[in-house]
Design a protein around this motif. Structure first.
Motif, PDB file in Angstrom:
ATOM      1  N   PRO A 141       0.815  -1.216   0.000  1.00 52.80           N
ATOM      2  CA  PRO A 141       0.000   0.000   0.000  1.00 52.80           C
ATOM      3  C   PRO A 141       0.852   1.271   0.000  1.00 52.80           C
ATOM      4  O   PRO A 141       1.822   1.376   0.758  1.00 52.80           O
ATOM      5  N   GLN A 143       0.020   3.945   1.159  1.00 54.76           N
ATOM      6  CA  GLN A 143      -0.177   4.622   2.448  1.00 54.76           C
ATOM      7  C   GLN A 143       0.906   4.250   3.459  1.00 54.76           C
ATOM      8  O   GLN A 143       1.077   4.921   4.467  1.00 54.76           O
ATOM      9  N   ASP A 162      -4.509   6.238   7.969  1.00 50.12           N
ATOM     10  CA  ASP A 162      -4.032   5.140   7.129  1.00 50.12           C
ATOM     11  C   ASP A 162      -3.624   3.918   7.944  1.00 50.12           C
ATOM     12  O   ASP A 162      -3.156   2.926   7.388  1.00 50.12           O
ATOM     13  N   LYS A 164      -4.617   1.114   8.924  1.00 52.72           N
ATOM     14  CA  LYS A 164      -5.637   0.103   8.706  1.00 52.72           C
ATOM     15  C   LYS A 164      -4.986  -1.203   8.271  1.00 52.72           C
ATOM     16  O   LYS A 164      -3.807  -1.246   7.935  1.00 52.72           O
ATOM     17  N   THR A 166      -4.128  -4.031   5.626  1.00 56.15           N
ATOM     18  CA  THR A 166      -3.849  -3.919   4.191  1.00 56.15           C
ATOM     19  C   THR A 166      -5.101  -4.151   3.359  1.00 56.15           C
ATOM     20  O   THR A 166      -5.379  -3.424   2.394  1.00 56.15           O
ATOM     21  N   ASP A 168      -8.048  -3.506   3.960  1.00 49.79           N
ATOM     22  CA  ASP A 168      -9.057  -2.455   4.091  1.00 49.79           C
ATOM     23  C   ASP A 168      -8.685  -1.182   3.335  1.00 49.79           C
ATOM     24  O   ASP A 168      -9.449  -0.213   3.317  1.00 49.79           O
ATOM     25  N   LEU A 169      -7.514  -1.185   2.710  1.00 47.43           N
ATOM     26  CA  LEU A 169      -7.060  -0.011   1.963  1.00 47.43           C
ATOM     27  C   LEU A 169      -7.374  -0.174   0.477  1.00 47.43           C
ATOM     28  O   LEU A 169      -7.371  -1.283  -0.055  1.00 47.43           O
ATOM     29  N   ASP A 170      -7.644   0.924  -0.199  1.00 55.02           N
ATOM     30  CA  ASP A 170      -7.914   0.880  -1.630  1.00 55.02           C
ATOM     31  C   ASP A 170      -6.654   0.473  -2.399  1.00 55.02           C
ATOM     32  O   ASP A 170      -5.530   0.801  -1.995  1.00 55.02           O
TER      33      ASP A 170
END
Length: 227
Positions: A141, A143, A162, A164, A166, A168-170
């Motif tokens: 990510p 982020q 950020d 979160k 992995t 759950d991230l876009d």
């Protein structure tokens, strides 16, 4: 006229001679030449190089190498935009025909195959795109990435929002350098490619390997052996 341009300078500081180094049973550049020809998309497949050795190998595998690059296009500072502009100007003058689409296919992306090229062109047609650029999903990510201070401090390295899992991230994507397709209007101004009318062609990470170092080359050999 649809033209494929494979840019291949002779100088490579991190992996000398990489463009003609054997990957499996053939030179690295041959993988891209064969993919371009097999796609049956292009009226001409050109290799732009300053190296007689690369030129000879490229011709052996079916590419056209009408000239060696002039000195000003053989330096570290010469850009792909410069190389494309020079070759297209020469082609249209020599052949008396205007180019409609250009594809830049880097020889350092050997696992990009004919089907990828075909699919990228189909996407361009379906979306009425001005250009198509290949990408792949980031391995980690974005982020979780940031710059470090001179003292290595991680203060503010990750924003609280950020923090979160992995999953759950876009998803985020990066250029992979394998395929660039664009209309004649971008010749001489490729810096404008990343704008309205350009769409991404998404490739998997394995096919996206870009050879720059010995480790990259070894990984490509492994993927090719166990594909």
């Amino acid at each position: 006229m649809k033209i494929a341009i494979i840019p291949a300078r002779g100088g490579s500081k991190r992996l000398p001679g990489k463009n003609i180094k054997l990957l499996g049973d053939k030179p690295l550049i041959a993988w891209t030449i064969e993919a371009a020809i097999k796609s049956n998309i292009f009226d001409h497949v050109f290799v732009s190089t300053d190296s007689k050795e690369i030129a000879s190998v490229s011709k052996d595998y079916g590419a056209k190498v009408p000239f060696l690059r002039p000195a000003e296009l053989a330096s570290d500072t010469a850009t792909t935009n410069d190389v494309v502009t020079h070759l297209i100007s020469w082609f249209e003058k020599e052949y008396g025909q205007e180019v409609s689409n250009i594809a830049i296919l880097q020889p350092t992306s050997p696992l990009r195959n004919a089907q990828h090229i075909i699919e990228a062109f189909e996407e361009m047609k379906t979306k009425h795109a001005k250009a198509i650029v290949s990408v792949c999903e980031l391995e980690h990510p974005i982020q979780f990435c940031n710059k470090l201070g001179l003292d290595g401090s991680m203060d503010g390295f990750i924003e609280l929002g950020d923090m979160k899992r992995t999953q759950d991230l876009d998803s985020t994507y990066r250029l992979n350098g394998a395929i660039y397709i664009f209309g004649r209007e971008y010749v001489g101004r490729m810096i404008e490619l990343y704008s309205m009318g350009t769409f991404a062609y998404i490739m998997d990470s394995k096919s996206s390997i870009d050879i720059d170092t010995k480790d990259d080359f070894n990984l490509a050999e492994y993927y090719n052996l166990y594909k």
